[in-house]
Motif scaffolding. Structure first.
Motif, PDB file in Angstrom:
ATOM      1  N   GLY A   1       0.081  -9.132  -1.267  1.00  0.00           N
ATOM      2  CA  GLY A   1       0.655  -8.355  -1.599  1.00  0.00           C
ATOM      3  C   GLY A   1       0.291  -7.276  -2.758  1.00  0.00           C
ATOM      4  N   SER A   2       0.908  -6.585  -3.680  1.00  0.00           N
ATOM      5  CA  SER A   2       0.316  -6.331  -4.234  1.00  0.00           C
ATOM      6  C   SER A   2       0.400  -5.720  -6.245  1.00  0.00           C
ATOM      7  N   GLU A   3      -0.759  -5.938  -7.311  1.00  0.00           N
ATOM      8  CA  GLU A   3       0.307  -5.947  -8.719  1.00  0.00           C
ATOM      9  C   GLU A   3       0.966  -4.280  -8.839  1.00  0.00           C
ATOM     10  N   TYR A   4       0.472  -3.613  -7.897  1.00  0.00           N
ATOM     11  CA  TYR A   4       1.689  -2.696  -7.840  1.00  0.00           C
ATOM     12  C   TYR A   4       3.170  -2.722  -7.649  1.00  0.00           C
TER      13      TYR A   4
ATOM     14  N   PRO B   1      -1.964   4.020  -5.288  1.00  0.00           N
ATOM     15  CA  PRO B   1      -1.368   2.895  -6.163  1.00  0.00           C
ATOM     16  C   PRO B   1      -2.328   3.504  -7.385  1.00  0.00           C
ATOM     17  N   ALA B   2      -2.378   3.302  -8.599  1.00  0.00           N
ATOM     18  CA  ALA B   2      -2.893   3.320  -9.261  1.00  0.00           C
ATOM     19  C   ALA B   2      -2.281   4.414 -10.436  1.00  0.00           C
TER      20      ALA B   2
ATOM     21  N   SER C   1       3.032  14.670 -13.826  1.00  0.00           N
ATOM     22  CA  SER C   1       3.715  13.510 -13.382  1.00  0.00           C
ATOM     23  C   SER C   1       2.400  12.384 -13.272  1.00  0.00           C
ATOM     24  N   ALA C   2       3.279  11.301 -13.393  1.00  0.00           N
ATOM     25  CA  ALA C   2       1.962  10.007 -13.707  1.00  0.00           C
ATOM     26  C   ALA C   2       1.655  10.194 -11.498  1.00  0.00           C
ATOM     27  N   GLY C   3       2.392  10.305 -11.132  1.00  0.00           N
ATOM     28  CA  GLY C   3       2.400   9.966  -9.679  1.00  0.00           C
ATOM     29  C   GLY C   3       3.817   8.517  -9.683  1.00  0.00           C
ATOM     30  N   THR C   4       3.880   8.401 -10.918  1.00  0.00           N
ATOM     31  CA  THR C   4       5.342   6.662 -10.529  1.00  0.00           C
ATOM     32  C   THR C   4       6.062   7.154 -11.147  1.00  0.00           C
ATOM     33  N   PRO C   5       7.594   6.440 -10.340  1.00  0.00           N
ATOM     34  CA  PRO C   5       7.479   5.738  -9.317  1.00  0.00           C
ATOM     35  C   PRO C   5       7.271   6.135  -7.669  1.00  0.00           C
TER      36      PRO C   5
END
Length: 906
Positions: free
Chosen positions: A559-562, A612-613, A752-756
């Motif tokens: 599982g991922s924390e993201y 991620p991150a 852009s912060a790349g999330t979601p």
């Protein structure tokens, strides 16, 4: 001696032993590129009395009395030859580093040679395109189209650098001149593991023209990782600029700075190094066994090394449900162990750069990099410099494929420039590229899978051992990525992962297109096919019953924390349907004897559109006095096509045409921040920043129009270079003049912060013929369907798919970097490594799913890495279908297929 170059006569004598390539570049003909200096790649091709030659093989003095034509003189001053025009119309290039040589070779072909391009183009390598667009240029096909104002996005518009590329005028890293330039050469370790006791510089410093010999005593002692990520904690701090311990054959020991490369090389030969040889380990299984020599025994968790006492850099373990029970309850099961090899990126422009201190004391680094901003951050930290005293930038980059998401030369360039105070150059040779940069991670992957009688998966388990080599750059992120989307694309109640990345005394692995997924997909997709075969279900139906659909969780243990991955759009079902229909279509088949066995195979893949991150991109845009827009982005262009798409996004948002968008990019001096062109983020993240900036500027234009007319800004629209409201039509020029009169600049920014994050999908299909008597393999049909969201530039995206398939076929069929029992790379040349040539690559039929992503810019999503990922897996499945034998070691070379074929068929 007299030399005629492009119709002009020169009397400059070449240096003794100088090749024609370097001589021509010194005369200013920078379109003559260096890709190998061994006559293998064709990037240096020129015409000698009208015949194409590899100028790196021709002694310069042999051109005396002959006519030499370089790409700059091919069409005369500022002219465009019909073949150059054809390459523009077909867009027969991506990074463009090979293009000048390719055009000159093609120009020399007669009609008979044009009928046998496999032979005619065997001396020219293109790593990017997959060659179809090059053939289109020769066939006179036009792949580009026009776009009316405001409709650029979604059209097959040409690359803005195209006219420069085909004339050899597009600047790459070394296409410049700097007065007083000094040259760096590196002494490299002959040992796989040793401690440096001492280095005697005396004889080296006596060489005429040598100015400095730099060793670990001159370099900062801080630890870092050559891997560049937005978050430094993703990689271990296990590397020094110059270390007292060498951990692989080819590691840099010392740097010599001299007036010429020849002097620097001679000084390297005269350096005397006293080594204490240490025990080495080359096999990953042996490396993690008890009692193995420790490669980074002094590292701890503080350095982000998981277990240095067992040479483990990173590991992940987890289970959802109960895999043992899922296997026990399965109607059918499969277990297999697969191995994948080292693969080199083989970008035609090798790693290298230039460095100098300007009059303001700013350290300037001009480098062949995918990550200028992250490299600046690392250099500032290493050399204790304020960030504003370091500038890193790149011109056009001659291919990347992940290999330039590393800081492999910039640290030495900075050290030399700071120590000497003079401009310096370091350009790796092709051999250095093979023995001392990075490769794809070799992996051993064991898969266990089970399914019930209806074909529903009951268990899916991966056990992975990844060989990261002597240093841990990208070791953890590649490992975690490899065991993520490869199994999260399938619904299954019971999943288990055990995965380890370990050190060995071999050259380091690193970031490579696909980032771990191609290695594990070979095993996972083989298991899906084997279960389907046992159940009598078609491979397509087996996948339909198990692949995730919108609303399904995308799960891989532990599982991922993201938790920011979304179904921004979903086209996997369409991709599977498109490939199934295409593979069912009849095609003309070659006349094959009964020794040839025919088979079909498919594989699918899913990839997160952003790492991620966090992945950050800043963008700014302004309306200039010349009525054009100046767009500033941080992302680099290396054939990924982002330069084209950024202009398309901005032009569409601002209701203008792409020729009104002037692009500045990949330079830390421009301000802002950009994590870099990797992880398929060049369009998805940086493009989103461009869209935000352009839309913000559009609002500024409307606001000014409303202010000028005393009307509601919300009632204005942008149309064909005007702000429009009812009968009012204000051209952008008038808006610019009004702003200027008020002392203002019409400008805006976006981030852009790349999330979601979203997900992209690809399905690959092959029809192959395998000769049961020799192991030879022919690809009869290649099809790939891609879910790229709303396709920003269909021609360009098709090229990314074709290039990804071609590069991946090289890895699947023959590319393999070989290391001997002492840790030495034994095939450090193109001719021994076998990069795919024109004759090796089948034409791939490309289809796009009809989707629009709710997260990506204007509905688009990434499509640079993912086409590579399913290729080897689909090919392995096709070979198994043809032969009834499951081959588990990649590459699928004839000499590996033959023994098993002999056992079965005699």
């Amino acid at each position: 001696m007299t030399f005629e170059v492009n119709g002009k006569t020169f009397s400059n004598p070449p240096r003794p032993g100088q090749c024609l390539r370097t001589f021509l570049r010194e005369l200013g003909h920078l379109g003559v590129k260096k890709g190998c200096d061994a006559g293998d790649c064709g990037a240096c091709t020129v015409l000698l009395d009208g015949d194409p030659v590899h100028s790196c093989l021709i002694p310069a003095f042999r051109a005396d009395g002959h006519a030499v034509t370089t790409i700059e003189g091919f069409a005369g001053v500022n002219g465009t030859h019909p073949l150059q025009r054809a390459f523009l119309d077909a867009q027969g290039f991506q990074c463009g580093f090979c293009t000048a040589g390719m055009i000159l070779t093609c120009a020399s072909l007669n009609q008979a040679q044009r009928q046998d391009l496999d032979a005619a183009l065997k001396g020219n390598i293109c790593r990017c395109t997959g060659y179809r667009a090059i053939q289109d240029a020769l066939d006179g096909r036009i792949n580009i189209e026009d776009a009316t104002t405001g409709t650029a996005f979604g059209r097959s518009l040409p690359a803005p650098a195209g006219p420069l590329i085909v004339r050899g005028a597009a600047p790459y890293t070394f296409d410049t001149t700097i007065d007083g330039l000094r040259h760096i050469k590196l002494l490299r370790s002959p040992h796989a593991h040793a401690r440096i006791i001492g280095i005697d510089k005396t004889d080296a410093l006596r060489v005429a023209g040598v100015h400095a010999v730099l060793t670990h005593e001159d370099a900062p002692d801080g630890l870092f990782s050559t891997a560049r990520h937005e978050r430094d904690w993703m990689d271990p701090d296990d590397t020094r600029v110059l270390d007292t311990i060498v951990r692989f054959v080819g590691q840099k020991v010392a740097a010599v700075v001299a007036d010429s490369e020849a002097a620097a090389e001679e000084a390297c030969r005269r350096l005397k190094v006293d080594y204490e040889i240490l025990p080495a380990v080359f096999d990953p299984a042996a490396a993690i066994a008890d009692g193995a020599p420790l490669i980074h025994g002094d590292k701890t968790s503080m350095h982000r090394v998981a277990n240095a006492a067992r040479n483990i850099v990173a590991e992940t373990h987890g289970e959802f449900g109960d895999v043992a029970r899922g296997l026990a309850e399965a109607a059918v099961s499969y277990e297999g162990t697969f191995t994948t090899q080292r693969v080199q990126h083989a970008a035609l422009e090798t790693h290298g750069g230039l460095a100098w201190l300007d009059t303001s004391g700013i350290l300037n680094i001009r480098s062949s990099t995918q990550v200028p901003f992250l490299t600046r951050r690392a250099l500032a930290g290493l050399f204790k410099l304020p960030p504003d005293k370091v500038r890193v930038f790149c011109e056009r980059v001659g291919g990347g494929f992940g290999g330039k998401q590393e800081m492999l030369v910039e640290d030495i360039l900075a050290l030399a420039a700071l120590r000497t105070g003079r401009p310096v150059k370091l350009e790796l040779t092709r051999e250095e590229q093979f023995v001392a940069t990075s490769t794809r991670h070799p992996m051993r992957v064991t898969v266990k899978a089970g399914a019930d009688k209806d074909g529903r998966l009951t268990a899916l388990q991966l056990d992975v051992l990844s060989n990261t080599g002597a240093y841990g750059n990208h070791a953890g992120p590649v490992l975690f990525h490899a065991v993520s989307e490869s199994i999260s694309v399938y619904n299954c109640p019971n999943k288990k992962v055990d995965a380890i990345a370990c050190y060995t005394n071999t050259l380091p692995a690193g970031a490579f297109r696909g980032y771990g997924l191609p290695q594990t997909l070979i095993a996972v997709e083989a298991a899906i096919d084997e279960l389907a075969r046992q159940l009598g279900i078609s491979p397509y139906e087996m996948r339909r019953r198990n692949m995730v659909k919108p609303g399904d969780p995308m799960l891989s243990p532990p599982g991922s924390e993201y938790h920011d991955v979304r179904y921004g759009s979903y086209g996997l079902d369409q991709c599977l349907d498109l490939v199934e229909r295409a593979m069912a279509e009849e095609i003309p088949s070659p006349q094959l004897s009964t020794d040839w066995l025919i088979g079909n195979g498919i594989a699918l893949t899913m990839i997160d559109t952003v790492p991620p991150a966090g992945h950050i991109a800043d963008c700014s845009i302004r309306l200039c006095d010349d009525e054009r827009f100046e767009l500033t982005v941080g992302t680099a262009e290396f054939g990924n096509g982002t330069s084209t798409v950024h202009r398309q996004i901005a032009a569409t948002a601002l209701a203008t045409s792409v020729d009104r968008i002037r692009l500045r990019q990949s330079d830390t001096a421009h301000g802002g921040h950009d994590t870099g062109a990797y992880g398929s983020a060049g369009i998805f993240v940086a493009g989103s920043a461009t869209q935000a900036a352009a839309e913000n500027l559009a609002r500024e234009l409307k606001a000014l129009a409303g202010q000028m007319t005393g009307s509601d800004p919300g009632s204005w629209i942008l149309e064909a270079g005007h702000a429009v409201c009812g009968q009012h039509r204000l051209p952008y020029a008038e808006l610019a003049r009004s702003a200027r009169a008020a002392g203002q600049t019409l400008q805006a920014s976006g981030t852009s912060a790349g999330t979601p994050r979203s997900v992209a999908f690809n399905v690959q299909g092959f029809r192959v013929a395998v000769n049961k008597g020799t192991g030879a393999l022919k690809i009869l049909k290649s099809v790939q369907a891609a879910d790229a969201g709303r396709v920003a530039n269909p021609m360009q995206c098709r090229g990314q798919v074709e290039g990804g398939v071609a590069q991946s076929l090289g890895a699947a069929l023959y590319e393999e970097l070989l290391i001997d029992d002492e840790g030495r790379v034994i095939n450090p040349k193109f001719r021994d490594y076998h990069v795919p040539s024109f004759a090796d690559v089948p034409r791939t039929e490309v289809h796009f799913a009809d989707t629009s992503d709710s997260i990506g810019p204007m509905g688009a999503k990434s499509m640079s890495e993912s086409p590579y990922n399913p290729v080897a897996a689909a090919l392995g499945n096709a070979i198994a279908d043809a032969t009834g034998i499951r081959f588990t070691d990649v590459p699928f070379k004839p000499d590996r297929l033959f023994p098993e074929l002999l056992k079965k068929f005699g």
